[in-house]
Structures are given as structure tokens and as C-alpha cells.
Design a protein around this motif. Structure first.
Motif, mmCIF file in Angstrom:
data_model
loop_
_atom_site.group_PDB
_atom_site.id
_atom_site.type_symbol
_atom_site.label_atom_id
_atom_site.label_comp_id
_atom_site.label_asym_id
_atom_site.label_seq_id
_atom_site.Cartn_x
_atom_site.Cartn_y
_atom_site.Cartn_z
ATOM 1 N N THR A 84 0.807 -1.217 0.000
ATOM 2 C CA THR A 84 0.000 0.000 0.000
ATOM 3 C C THR A 84 0.844 1.272 0.000
ATOM 4 O OG1 THR A 84 -1.596 1.272 1.323
ATOM 5 C CG2 THR A 84 -0.121 -0.193 2.520
ATOM 6 N N ILE A 85 0.278 2.329 -0.529
ATOM 7 C CA ILE A 85 0.881 3.662 -0.465
ATOM 8 C C ILE A 85 1.085 4.109 0.974
ATOM 9 C CG2 ILE A 85 -1.394 4.777 -0.578
ATOM 10 C CD1 ILE A 85 -0.137 7.092 -2.087
ATOM 11 N N GLU A 86 0.299 3.547 1.894
ATOM 12 C CA GLU A 86 0.373 3.993 3.289
ATOM 13 C C GLU A 86 1.727 3.708 3.933
ATOM 14 O OE1 GLU A 86 -1.868 5.929 4.337
ATOM 15 O OE2 GLU A 86 -3.245 5.550 2.676
ATOM 16 N N VAL A 87 2.550 2.848 3.332
ATOM 17 C CA VAL A 87 3.882 2.613 3.902
ATOM 18 C C VAL A 87 4.722 3.890 3.872
ATOM 19 C CG1 VAL A 87 3.859 0.171 3.259
ATOM 20 C CG2 VAL A 87 4.971 1.825 1.744
ATOM 21 N N TYR A 88 4.350 4.851 3.011
ATOM 22 C CA TYR A 88 5.100 6.100 2.888
ATOM 23 C C TYR A 88 4.548 7.234 3.751
ATOM 24 C CZ TYR A 88 6.856 3.865 -1.391
ATOM 25 O OH TYR A 88 7.423 2.995 -2.296
ATOM 26 N N ASP A 89 3.471 6.987 4.483
ATOM 27 C CA ASP A 89 2.848 8.053 5.258
ATOM 28 C C ASP A 89 3.781 8.495 6.383
ATOM 29 O OD1 ASP A 89 1.281 9.783 6.709
ATOM 30 O OD2 ASP A 89 -0.427 8.427 6.898
ATOM 31 N N PRO A 90 4.281 9.723 6.330
ATOM 32 C CA PRO A 90 5.213 10.174 7.365
ATOM 33 C C PRO A 90 4.575 10.317 8.744
ATOM 34 C CG PRO A 90 4.589 11.996 5.936
ATOM 35 C CD PRO A 90 4.022 10.765 5.315
ATOM 36 N N ALA A 91 3.247 10.254 8.790
ATOM 37 C CA ALA A 91 2.580 10.321 10.092
ATOM 38 C C ALA A 91 2.645 8.995 10.832
ATOM 39 C CB ALA A 91 1.115 10.735 9.910
ATOM 40 N N THR A 92 3.088 7.926 10.157
ATOM 41 C CA THR A 92 3.084 6.599 10.777
ATOM 42 C C THR A 92 4.473 6.043 11.036
ATOM 43 O OG1 THR A 92 3.002 5.446 8.635
ATOM 44 C CG2 THR A 92 0.899 6.071 9.639
ATOM 45 N N ALA A 93 5.508 6.761 10.634
ATOM 46 C CA ALA A 93 6.886 6.292 10.858
ATOM 47 C C ALA A 93 7.855 7.433 10.607
ATOM 48 C CB ALA A 93 7.205 5.115 9.937
ATOM 49 N N SER A 94 9.051 7.283 11.136
ATOM 50 C CA SER A 94 10.105 8.255 10.882
ATOM 51 C C SER A 94 10.754 7.906 9.543
ATOM 52 C CB SER A 94 11.149 8.206 12.005
ATOM 53 O OG SER A 94 12.197 9.111 11.750
ATOM 54 N N LEU A 95 10.474 8.715 8.524
ATOM 55 C CA LEU A 95 10.926 8.436 7.166
ATOM 56 C C LEU A 95 11.754 9.602 6.634
ATOM 57 C CD1 LEU A 95 7.551 7.091 5.712
ATOM 58 C CD2 LEU A 95 9.501 5.729 6.481
ATOM 59 N N PRO A 96 12.633 9.346 5.687
ATOM 60 C CA PRO A 96 13.367 10.460 5.059
ATOM 61 C C PRO A 96 12.400 11.466 4.443
ATOM 62 C CG PRO A 96 14.319 8.344 4.436
ATOM 63 C CD PRO A 96 13.033 8.033 5.139
ATOM 64 N N ALA A 97 12.682 12.733 4.607
ATOM 65 C CA ALA A 97 11.789 13.769 4.094
ATOM 66 C C ALA A 97 11.861 13.830 2.570
ATOM 67 C CB ALA A 97 12.165 15.117 4.690
ATOM 68 N N VAL A 98 10.713 13.996 1.950
ATOM 69 C CA VAL A 98 10.618 14.179 0.504
ATOM 70 C C VAL A 98 9.921 15.507 0.262
ATOM 71 C CG1 VAL A 98 9.691 13.259 -1.651
ATOM 72 C CG2 VAL A 98 10.483 11.698 0.118
ATOM 73 N N PRO A 99 10.518 16.414 -0.517
ATOM 74 C CA PRO A 99 9.892 17.719 -0.739
ATOM 75 C C PRO A 99 8.507 17.573 -1.359
ATOM 76 C CG PRO A 99 12.159 17.707 -1.529
ATOM 77 C CD PRO A 99 11.807 16.292 -1.211
ATOM 78 N N PRO A 100 7.519 18.342 -0.898
ATOM 79 C CA PRO A 100 6.195 18.307 -1.515
ATOM 80 C C PRO A 100 6.289 18.518 -3.023
ATOM 81 C CG PRO A 100 6.121 19.584 0.495
ATOM 82 C CD PRO A 100 7.574 19.282 0.240
ATOM 83 N N GLY A 101 5.575 17.704 -3.762
ATOM 84 C CA GLY A 101 5.614 17.778 -5.221
ATOM 85 C C GLY A 101 6.561 16.785 -5.837
ATOM 86 N N THR A 102 7.489 16.253 -5.037
ATOM 87 C CA THR A 102 8.416 15.245 -5.544
ATOM 88 C C THR A 102 7.812 13.860 -5.351
ATOM 89 O OG1 THR A 102 10.321 16.606 -4.929
ATOM 90 C CG2 THR A 102 10.731 14.267 -5.353
ATOM 91 N N PRO A 103 7.570 13.113 -6.420
ATOM 92 C CA PRO A 103 6.999 11.769 -6.270
ATOM 93 C C PRO A 103 7.913 10.880 -5.430
ATOM 94 C CG PRO A 103 6.866 12.506 -8.556
ATOM 95 C CD PRO A 103 7.743 13.482 -7.847
ATOM 96 N N VAL A 104 7.320 10.122 -4.524
ATOM 97 C CA VAL A 104 8.088 9.337 -3.564
ATOM 98 C C VAL A 104 8.532 8.020 -4.200
ATOM 99 C CG1 VAL A 104 8.029 8.222 -1.303
ATOM 100 C CG2 VAL A 104 6.786 10.359 -1.665
ATOM 101 N N PRO A 105 9.844 7.746 -4.243
ATOM 102 C CA PRO A 105 10.340 6.501 -4.831
ATOM 103 C C PRO A 105 10.353 5.355 -3.825
ATOM 104 C CG PRO A 105 12.191 7.864 -4.207
ATOM 105 C CD PRO A 105 10.947 8.651 -3.860
ATOM 106 N N GLU A 106 10.498 4.151 -4.327
ATOM 107 C CA GLU A 106 10.439 2.951 -3.498
ATOM 108 C C GLU A 106 11.502 2.911 -2.415
ATOM 109 O OE1 GLU A 106 8.415 1.816 -7.352
ATOM 110 O OE2 GLU A 106 10.180 2.984 -6.777
ATOM 111 N N GLU A 107 12.673 3.445 -2.697
ATOM 112 C CA GLU A 107 13.786 3.301 -1.749
ATOM 113 C C GLU A 107 13.584 4.072 -0.447
ATOM 114 O OE1 GLU A 107 15.316 6.044 -5.156
ATOM 115 O OE2 GLU A 107 14.103 4.227 -4.945
ATOM 116 N N ILE A 108 12.590 4.954 -0.377
ATOM 117 C CA ILE A 108 12.297 5.655 0.876
ATOM 118 C C ILE A 108 11.950 4.665 1.984
ATOM 119 C CG2 ILE A 108 10.616 7.180 1.991
ATOM 120 C CD1 ILE A 108 12.735 8.661 0.387
ATOM 121 N N VAL A 109 11.313 3.559 1.617
ATOM 122 C CA VAL A 109 11.031 2.483 2.574
ATOM 123 C C VAL A 109 11.656 1.211 2.011
ATOM 124 C CG1 VAL A 109 9.273 1.104 3.727
ATOM 125 C CG2 VAL A 109 8.899 3.549 3.383
#
Length: 312
Positions: A97-122
Motif C-alpha cells: 500500500t501507499i500507506e507505507v510512505y505516510d510520514p505520520a506513521t513512521a520516521s521516514l526520510p523527508a521528501v519535498p512536496p511535489g516530488t513523487p516518492v520513490p520505493e527506496e524511501i522504505v
């Protein structure tokens, strides 16, 4: 022809995937708890996938080319499946799910708004797994849905028993009443009735995928050889105002908005944080996506046909 096992596959895009696998002349086996039977010609194994002994027993001597797991939500379930299918398949596909990237649910590397999130973030290969958390508690699981998916991916990534991939789906829409979450129906209903749509003061876009396109991507993944996570989303980010505007056009009424105060919940797809996925990896691997605005109006019409007419 391949021998393909689908765990789940009883509703929505999973049900459609089973039909498409069958139409492609694969030998399909469906595993679920028996509440819904698959189409004629599909082998049906009735078992609780959480019961490892029962799962192993019902599998017997069967082997598969590919397993598609539609209903894995925890690392415990993943570990059970990894053991049960260790010597039975060469490839394992987990629907995530896309929810693996939700920064409200885990401490994740920041991605600037507007930048599509790539797989390697998680990265599931390095994600911490905690088997001792109360994953069997439904309330805990609901509250930690994203983390359950992240840890389940991590278990499969480290199994070493088969090649594996996780398909991280965007928000799935389409299919009218089949869209069991009711999120698109929420907008159709509220706009039809002239009711307010609650939104954040500053909304950020997200990504979507039509349920037929997701079924097609999963079908494609069964014949591919890539491993690791892959994002599944149609082209084109869309925020809540864009979604409501398309809905309003089809409904024939104006959308009415109300900005929420701090701490107040907003309507589905109103996001004040950024985690819209990139589909660049799937494209590079050979899958072609539609654009969200190409299919969303039709999905709204489907939802509209199931929405009761407003009373006078």
C-alpha cells in the motif's frame, strides 16, 4: 501456462485478478476462508491462512510458479506464509500500500512536496521487524496498518526461499459498489446532497489507481522477473479539490467545502502531508499507466449509479 496461487482473491481487484489469470490460461488456485467461492474452473482451498498447520496440510504436495498474496497485513502472517511456501514457489508477490510512505506513521526520510516518492524511501531489506507486537489484536492492527505492511514486506524480503516483490498500490477507486471502502461514494453522496466536504487549510496531492489497472499490473507482475517493491499508481497527482471538482462535474452540482480546525478529521484524500508515489520504476520495467483524469469521471458515474437520489 503457469500454476498461480492467489491468497484472498474474493473481492474487488483481487477477484478481477483471478478472472484475468484464468482468461490468460493459467492454472489458478485460490486460498481463502470460504466466504466467497471463485469462478468455475478455479481450484479452491478453504483454510485460515493464519493457521500454519492447517495451511500446510491443505497445500499438500502442491507447488506453484507464483503466489500472489492479497491479504497479508502483518509480519506474523508473512512469516507463516514464508514457511508454508518455502519449497512450493519460485516467486511471491505481496500486495502492499501507499500507506507505507505516510510520514505520520513512521520516521521516514523527508521528501519535498511535489516530488513523487520513490520505493527506496522504505527499504524492506533494512526495515526493523518486531514480531512481539500485538499483531493479533484487531484494534492494534487497524491503528498500525501501515507499519504492519512495512514489516510484512520486510519478512518476505529477507526470506531467501523465493524471489519476492511487493506491489505498493495507490488509493484504489472504480467499480461502483465493488469499491468497498466507500471513499469515492463519500464524495458522490455529499456533493449530490449539497453537504460540506471537510478539508485541510493547505491540501497536498496524492495518487490513485483504477481497480482494473491494478489487477492488470498484478497480472503483469506474475510473468515478470523483477524483485523488490514497486509502486502502482496512475499518472497524475490530484488533491482533494481536484477530486471533488471532477466528481461535481459528473454529479451536476457544486462542491461545498469547510476547512477543519486543528485536530479535526478531514474527508478521505484531504492530506496535509506529502507521500504521493512515483511510478517511474514500474514504467522502466515495462508497465504503461493510464492518467487518473482519463478514468476518474467514469468511476464517479459508476459510484453515482449506486447512490440513492436525494430526497426533496
Amino acid at each position: 501456462m503457469q500454476k498461480i496461487c492467489v491468497i484472498g482473491g474474493s473481492r474487488y481487484f483481487g477477484k478481477l485478478l483471478v478472472k484475468r489469470l484464468q482468461a490468460a490460461d493459467h492454472h489458478v488456485t485460490v486460498i481463502n476462508r470460504g466466504s466467497t467461492s471463485p469462478p468455475a474452473g478455479i481450484e479452491h482451498l478453504v483454510v485460515d491462512r493464519n493457521d500454519e498447520a492447517a495451511l500446510t496440510a491443505v497445500l499438500g504436495s502442491r507447488t506453484f510458479d507464483v503466489v500472489v498474496d492479497q491479504v497479508c497485513y502483518t509480519p506474523v502472517q508473512a512469516e507463516t506464509a514464508a514457511r508454508a511456501f518455502a519449497d512450493r514457489t519460485r516467486r511471491y508477490i505481496m500486495t502492499s500500500t501507499i500507506e507505507v510512505y505516510d510520514p505520520a506513521t513512521a520516521s521516514l526520510p523527508a521528501v519535498p512536496p511535489g516530488t513523487p516518492v520513490p520505493e527506496e524511501i522504505v527499504d524492506p531489506a533494512t526495515w526493523l521487524v518486531a514480531m512481539d507486537l500485538p499483531w493479533h489484536d484487531d484494534a492494534y492492527l487497524e491503528a498500525h496498518y501501515a507499519e504492519g505492511k512495512r514489516q510484512a514486506e520486510a519478512v518476505f524480503a529477507r526470506t531467501g526461499c523465493f524471489e519476492c516483490t511487493s506491489v505498493r498500490s495507490a488509493h484504489v477507486l472504480g467499480g461502483g459498489a465493488q469499491e468497498f471502502t466507500g471513499r469515492l461514494a463519500h464524495y458522490v453522496g455529499r456533493i449530490t446532497r449539497g453537504e460540506e466536504i471537510t478539508v485541510h487549510a493547505q491540501v497536498l496531492p496524492t495518487v490513485f489507481i483504477h481497480y482494473e489497472e491494478l489487477a492488470e499490473l498484478l497480472l503483469w507482475a506474475t510473468t515478470a522477473d523483477f524483485t523488490g517493491p514497486v509502486n502502482a499508481c496512475s499518472d497524475g497527482q490530484l488533491d482533494v479539490h481536484g477530486l471533488a471538482a471532477i466528481t461535481a462535474t459528473q454529479v451536476g452540482r457544486e462542491a461545498v467545502y469547510r476547512t477543519v480546525v486543528a485536530g479535526e478529521p478531514a474527508s478521505p484524500f484531504s492530506f496535509d502531508r506529502h507521500y504521493a508515489m512515483s511510478n517511474a520504476r514500474a514504467k522502466a520495467l515495462g508497465f504503461s499507466f493510464s492518467h487518473t483524469t482519463d478514468w476518474l469521471p467514469g468511476a464517479v458515474v459508476e459510484a453515482l449509479t449506486t447512490e440513492p437520489s436525494p430526497t426533496a
